[in-house]
Design an enzyme around this catalytic site. Structure first.
Site, short mmCIF file in Angstrom:
data_model
loop_
_atom_site.label_atom_id
_atom_site.label_comp_id
_atom_site.label_asym_id
_atom_site.label_seq_id
_atom_site.Cartn_x
_atom_site.Cartn_y
_atom_site.Cartn_z
CD GLU A 134 7.70 6.02 -6.00
OE1 GLU A 134 7.45 5.58 -4.86
OE2 GLU A 134 6.90 5.94 -6.95
CD GLN A 146 9.98 2.34 -7.09
OE1 GLN A 146 10.62 2.37 -8.13
NE2 GLN A 146 8.88 3.05 -6.91
CG HIS A 198 10.34 3.36 -1.90
ND1 HIS A 198 9.69 2.14 -1.87
CD2 HIS A 198 9.62 4.14 -2.74
CE1 HIS A 198 8.63 2.18 -2.66
NE2 HIS A 198 8.56 3.39 -3.18
CG ASN A 222 1.70 3.17 2.31
OD1 ASN A 222 0.94 4.08 2.04
ND2 ASN A 222 1.30 2.06 2.90
CD GLN A 223 7.66 -0.64 1.23
OE1 GLN A 223 8.79 -0.78 1.70
NE2 GLN A 223 6.80 -1.65 1.15
NE ARG A 230 13.73 1.41 24.13
CZ ARG A 230 13.06 0.26 24.11
NH1 ARG A 230 12.74 -0.29 22.94
NH2 ARG A 230 12.71 -0.36 25.22
CG ASP A 251 -5.84 3.00 -1.66
OD1 ASP A 251 -5.55 3.14 -0.45
OD2 ASP A 251 -5.14 2.32 -2.44
CG ASP A 277 1.87 5.25 -5.63
OD1 ASP A 277 2.57 5.40 -6.65
OD2 ASP A 277 2.19 4.48 -4.71
#
Length: 386
Positions: A134, A146, A198, A222-223, A230, A251, A277
């Site tokens: 990752e 990160q 990410h 997430n991220q 659009r 979770d 994660d």
């Protein structure tokens, strides 16, 4: 009959598309030799070398966690052989039989050291057939937890160097970074599963990768770019394309209950992958922890960066994730169980795991009615007992 035979008796057997209220599982060596429906009274007299009473428990395929950074105060990026061994043992208590150790955005030397430690794993816990890289090929604008000091553009040569130390099964990256789309294509040609997160990528960039075979989105929602009318972004792409696997951190912190229900309603469990994660605080009390050189505060089980408050992985256990989904969706366990095992295996091309079925590997978890793990079998061997 060989002494390698084991028999798990009197348990409820739940596998994708299968729910036997009371049955027996015969194990020969590392494989499932047969399953028998006790209500049909078709179990033959089997002189097994070992018999395990599964009365009151459910037998499910061993869980597959493709996104986990650590546990029990250890992180894979610590590059500790002892830490790798402890994580491998600890994951058994969650019912995890196959794990992809997941790295962080750190220096190349630290990644090399981490993979070298994983290579020395004693294989007494869950199986670790490959790693999940990752980063460090992420978008700084979507870095989350990160470390920005080590972010770099996609680099196939770096992947090749790391892969020579320990097999890389999956890479999470941002395709909008320089050379990202070509990088995705290269990974697929080398048998490595590319996965997006990410990332600030819009739908057009995703589509370019999808046309060349990309089928995975890491920690969905997430991220990543949200759904918009659009440009449907990465969230919209995951919902639109039936062939895309979406990881979910269930979770009930990273994503809300309504999003969990929506994802399962639209995609079905066969294309959802439950992940933890988890970071080093999993299985540990609240307090201050480290994640890739960044301070993380864990309070009430939620892990957040000390600076800025962004979510920093989780303390989730895989059996709890499945329990949460069962409670939130109300769907049959025989449908949901694919998300805790088979979907992950298929997304990575791992054969022979994810089902309780004749010929499949005997990776089996026994759970009580509260989804707590009683026993975990890896390759037919009992490796955890409560």
């Amino acid at each position: 009959m060989s002494q390698a035979y084991k028999l798990i008796k009197n348990c409820r057997i739940v596998s994708p598309g299968l729910d036997i209220p009371r049955g027996d599982i015969l194990i020969e060596g590392t494989r499932i030799a047969g399953i028998y429906d006790g209500t049909a009274h078709n179990t033959p007299a089997l002189p097994a070398h070992e018999t395990i009473d599964g009365e009151g428990f459910m037998a499910l395929p061993g869980f597959v966690d493709v996104h986990c950074h650590g546990r029990n105060s250890h992180d894979f990026c610590d590059a500790s052989e002892e830490g790798v061994n402890e994580i491998g043992l600890g994951k058994l208590s969650e019912g995890v039989t196959t794990l992809l150790p997941t790295t962080l955005t750190v220096s190349e030397q630290r990644l090399c050291d981490a993979l070298s430690a994983i290579r020395r794993y004693n294989n007494r816990g869950c199986k670790m057939p490959a790693i999940h890289l990752e980063g460090p090929f992420v978008n700084p604008a979507m870095k989350g937890a990160q470390n920005p000091d080590h972010i770099r553009k996609p680099d196939a040569a770096l992947v090749e160097r790391l892969n020579a130390i320990y097999p890389i099964g999956k890479i999470t990256f941002a395709p909008e970074m320089e050379g990202g789309v070509a990088f995705s294509d290269t990974m697929i040609r080398h048998g490595i599963t590319p996965s997006i997160t990410h990332s600030c990528a819009g739908y057009s960039i995703f589509s370019a990768c999808h046309e060349h075979g990309l089928r995975n989105l890491s920690h969905f929602c997430n991220q990543m770019t949200p759904l918009h009318h659009r440009d449907i972004g990465l969230v919209g792409a995951g919902l639109l394309h039936d062939d895309v696997y979406c990881e979910l951190i269930c979770d009930r912190i990273h994503i809300c209950d309504e999003m969990i229900r929506l994802a399962f309603k639209v995609k079905g469990a066969e294309h959802i992958i439950l992940i933890t994660d988890a970071m080093s605080a999993a299985g540990m009390p609240d307090g201050l922890y480290d994640l890739g050189g960044l301070d993380v505060v864990v309070k009430d089980g939620a892990a957040r960066l000390k600076e800025g408050g962004a979510l920093a992985g989780s303390t989730l256990k895989l059996n709890v994730a499945l329990k949460n989904v069962l409670e939130v969706t109300g769907l049959p366990l025989s449908s949901l169980v694919a998300a805790s095992s088979l979907s992950a295996a298929q997304s990575l091309g791992l054969q022979g795991i994810g089902r309780i079925e004749q010929g499949y590997t005997a990776d089996i978890v026994l759970l009580d009615s509260n989804m707590e793990v009683e026993k975990t079998f890896v390759d037919g061997e009992l490796r955890f007992a409560k």
